[in-house]
Design an enzyme around this catalytic site. Structure first.
Site, PDB file in Angstrom:
ATOM      1  N   ASP A 179      -1.988  10.597  -2.692  1.00 58.94           N
ATOM      2  CA  ASP A 179      -2.294   9.520  -3.646  1.00 58.94           C
ATOM      3  C   ASP A 179      -2.489  10.050  -5.049  1.00 58.94           C
ATOM      4  O   ASP A 179      -2.275   9.342  -6.035  1.00 58.94           O
ATOM      5  CB  ASP A 179      -3.530   8.746  -3.185  1.00 58.94           C
ATOM      6  CG  ASP A 179      -3.148   7.844  -2.035  1.00 58.94           C
ATOM      7  OD1 ASP A 179      -3.082   8.335  -0.901  1.00 58.94           O
ATOM      8  OD2 ASP A 179      -2.839   6.661  -2.292  1.00 58.94           O
ATOM      9  N   ARG A 209      -7.015  -0.804  -7.465  1.00 57.41           N
ATOM     10  CA  ARG A 209      -7.421   0.333  -6.613  1.00 57.41           C
ATOM     11  C   ARG A 209      -7.491   1.566  -7.515  1.00 57.41           C
ATOM     12  O   ARG A 209      -6.630   1.747  -8.374  1.00 57.41           O
ATOM     13  CB  ARG A 209      -6.412   0.584  -5.472  1.00 57.41           C
ATOM     14  CG  ARG A 209      -6.382  -0.528  -4.434  1.00 57.41           C
ATOM     15  CD  ARG A 209      -5.517  -0.144  -3.241  1.00 57.41           C
ATOM     16  NE  ARG A 209      -6.200   0.760  -2.318  1.00 57.41           N
ATOM     17  CZ  ARG A 209      -5.617   1.321  -1.252  1.00 57.41           C
ATOM     18  NH1 ARG A 209      -4.329   1.092  -1.010  1.00 57.41           N
ATOM     19  NH2 ARG A 209      -6.290   2.111  -0.445  1.00 57.41           N
ATOM     20  N   ARG A 242       0.846  -1.194   0.000  1.00 56.46           N
ATOM     21  CA  ARG A 242       0.000   0.000   0.000  1.00 56.46           C
ATOM     22  C   ARG A 242       0.881   1.244   0.000  1.00 56.46           C
ATOM     23  O   ARG A 242       2.095   1.148   0.174  1.00 56.46           O
ATOM     24  CB  ARG A 242      -0.979  -0.028   1.189  1.00 56.46           C
ATOM     25  CG  ARG A 242      -0.240  -0.457   2.453  1.00 56.46           C
ATOM     26  CD  ARG A 242      -0.550   0.291   3.655  1.00 56.46           C
ATOM     27  NE  ARG A 242      -0.504   1.705   3.516  1.00 56.46           N
ATOM     28  CZ  ARG A 242       0.586   2.441   3.674  1.00 56.46           C
ATOM     29  NH1 ARG A 242       1.770   1.892   3.920  1.00 56.46           N
ATOM     30  NH2 ARG A 242       0.534   3.749   3.574  1.00 56.46           N
ATOM     31  N   GLY A 243       0.213   2.401  -0.189  1.00 55.39           N
ATOM     32  CA  GLY A 243       0.967   3.632  -0.356  1.00 55.39           C
ATOM     33  C   GLY A 243       1.196   3.826  -1.843  1.00 55.39           C
ATOM     34  O   GLY A 243       1.603   2.882  -2.549  1.00 55.39           O
ATOM     35  N   ALA A 244       0.924   5.040  -2.323  1.00 58.85           N
ATOM     36  CA  ALA A 244       0.870   5.273  -3.764  1.00 58.85           C
ATOM     37  C   ALA A 244       2.127   4.812  -4.533  1.00 58.85           C
ATOM     38  O   ALA A 244       2.017   4.043  -5.495  1.00 58.85           O
ATOM     39  CB  ALA A 244       0.561   6.750  -4.028  1.00 58.85           C
ATOM     40  N   ASN A 270      -5.616  12.255  -0.396  1.00 57.52           N
ATOM     41  CA  ASN A 270      -4.797  11.448   0.511  1.00 57.52           C
ATOM     42  C   ASN A 270      -5.751  10.736   1.470  1.00 57.52           C
ATOM     43  O   ASN A 270      -6.974  10.924   1.400  1.00 57.52           O
ATOM     44  CB  ASN A 270      -3.782  12.332   1.252  1.00 57.52           C
ATOM     45  CG  ASN A 270      -2.731  11.506   1.994  1.00 57.52           C
ATOM     46  OD1 ASN A 270      -2.120  10.604   1.420  1.00 57.52           O
ATOM     47  ND2 ASN A 270      -2.537  11.765   3.278  1.00 57.52           N
ATOM     48  N   LYS A 271      -5.195   9.942   2.340  1.00 54.90           N
ATOM     49  CA  LYS A 271      -5.994   9.121   3.255  1.00 54.90           C
ATOM     50  C   LYS A 271      -7.099   9.926   3.928  1.00 54.90           C
ATOM     51  O   LYS A 271      -6.881  11.054   4.360  1.00 54.90           O
ATOM     52  CB  LYS A 271      -5.052   8.507   4.302  1.00 54.90           C
ATOM     53  CG  LYS A 271      -5.697   7.633   5.357  1.00 54.90           C
ATOM     54  CD  LYS A 271      -6.512   6.512   4.784  1.00 54.90           C
ATOM     55  CE  LYS A 271      -5.745   5.621   3.843  1.00 54.90           C
ATOM     56  NZ  LYS A 271      -6.628   4.724   3.046  1.00 54.90           N
TER      57      LYS A 271
END
Ligand code: MRU
Length: 368
Positions: free
Chosen positions: A241, A93, A51-53, A251-252
């Site tokens: 992201d 995603r 995970r994480g862009a 972002n989150k």
């Protein structure tokens, strides 16, 4: 985490496999998984094992290499398979643009080799994936170098989710700035939002910072306003992201709320991201696709039921912070400040008119 724990690693040559650090098992266990085909990579991205862009983009590039192992040898069949695997991985995603950026770069590389034997294209694809991986390391270190001058000695820095080494090839984006400031001898104290519902802040950021010996205090998401009011936070820094052409930043979920709080408390709000996270095709953040995730993540976190069965849930994984709330964006090319379409275009396409290096950026007022 020690710097030796690789989030992603390609093992072997063109017939090799992708080894990933399964982030769903952290911090309790350090477990690696071997992905042997594109389906395993899709699953790893979907379930947030990777995970994480930037890490998602790197994984997808390697995933395409895995998917092409079984490609037919004739050119038509080969490129048809390339399209199929690319579209499949792209469906894992929707929000992090690095996924689409990496797949597009891989496809364009293959296109330049039309007419060559499949084994030549497969080798070139692996080389390209390795280059994406390697370049991300360099980008993260450059982000750290640009960003550290924005963080003063003795600062409390609040971050959200995980934008560290785990989310990238290594070092991170938001956390790279912190690591670099600490490496320069600055005394930094990090406040890490736990980051409901999947707790990337508690599970990953707190773990990663502790392993690097960076002082960190974990807070519930709803404690952010209070630590700001108490004067404990001098800067907020987060990853991204997808950043639209005008600087609106996905972002989150919870990032937008932090930016509003930071503005009220007159605390600078920084976004740190490589140029692969910008989507200049999108004029504003309202066009960024936002992933909606399983309601169970909210009602039954980590298998523990906490809400009445059947309750209605809204669970967007990301939100969009308007550019006007972002003090500066730190990318590998420098510090973009103020944040708007002109300054972003100037920095990303290389013109220097509106570009401020760290020294110039420091002289500007906190909230631009
Ligand atoms: O759902 P996640 O854990 O993939 O969300 C990650 C984030 O929101 C990060 O802040 C972002 O991808 C930047 S990572 C350098």
């Amino acid at each position: 985490m020690t710097r030796e724990v690789a989030t992603l690693e390609w093992i072997g040559d063109v017939d090799g496999n992708l080894r990933i650090l399964d982030q769903t098992r952290l911090p309790r266990e350090v477990v690696f998984r071997e992905c042997r085909d594109e389906r395993a990579v899709w699953e790893a991205i979907k379930t947030l094992q990777v995970r994480g862009a930037p890490a998602i983009g790197i994984a997808a590039a390697y995933g395409l290499c895995l998917g092409m192992k079984l490609a037919p040898n004739d050119e038509r069949g080969f490129f048809q398979r390339l399209e199929e695997v690319t579209s499949y991985l792209a469906s894992s995603r929707p929000t992090a643009v690095n996924l689409f950026w990496a797949l597009d770069r891989m496809r364009r590389r293959a296109d330049t080799l039309r007419g060559q034997p499949p084994e030549v294209i497969r080798k070139a694809l692996l080389k390209e994936a390795r280059a994406i991986h390697e370049e991300d390391r360099a980008l993260c270190h450059a982000i750290g170098r640009w960003g550290e001058s924005l963080i003063e000695d003795g600062s409390g820095v609040l971050t959200h989710c995980n934008a560290g080494g785990l989310a990238t090839a290594e070092y991170g984006t938001a956390l790279a700035v912190i690591y670099e400031a600490v490496a320069k001898g600055k005394r930094i104290h990090v406040y890490a939002d736990e980051t409901r519902p999947l707790l990337q802040g508690a599970r990953l950021t707190a773990w990663e910072l502790k392993a690097h010996g960076v002082p960190v205090t974990l807070i519930c998401d709803n404690t952010a306003a209070e630590v700001m009011k108490e004067g404990k936070v001098q800067a907020v820094i987060v990853g991204a992201d997808r950043i639209a052409a005008n600087g609106d930043t996905a972002n989150k979920i919870g990032t937008y709320g932090l930016a509003v709080l930071a503005r009220y408390h007159r605390i600078p709000f920084y976004v740190a991201a490589p140029s692969s996270t910008f989507d200049l095709q999108l004029p504003h953040g309202g066009l960024i696709p936002i992933e909606q995730r399983d309601p169970q993540e909210v009602t039954c976190p980590f298998g523990i039921p906490i809400a009445p069965e059947g309750v209605d849930v809204y669970n967007p994984a990301f939100d969009v912070t308007p550019a006007e709330l972002v003090t500066a964006i730190i990318c590998e090319k420098g510090v973009i400040r103020p944040v708007n379409s002109d300054t972003i275009a100037a920095v990303l396409v290389g013109a220097a008119d509106n570009f401020q290096g760290p020294q110039a950026a420091l002289k500007s007022s906190a909230n631009g």
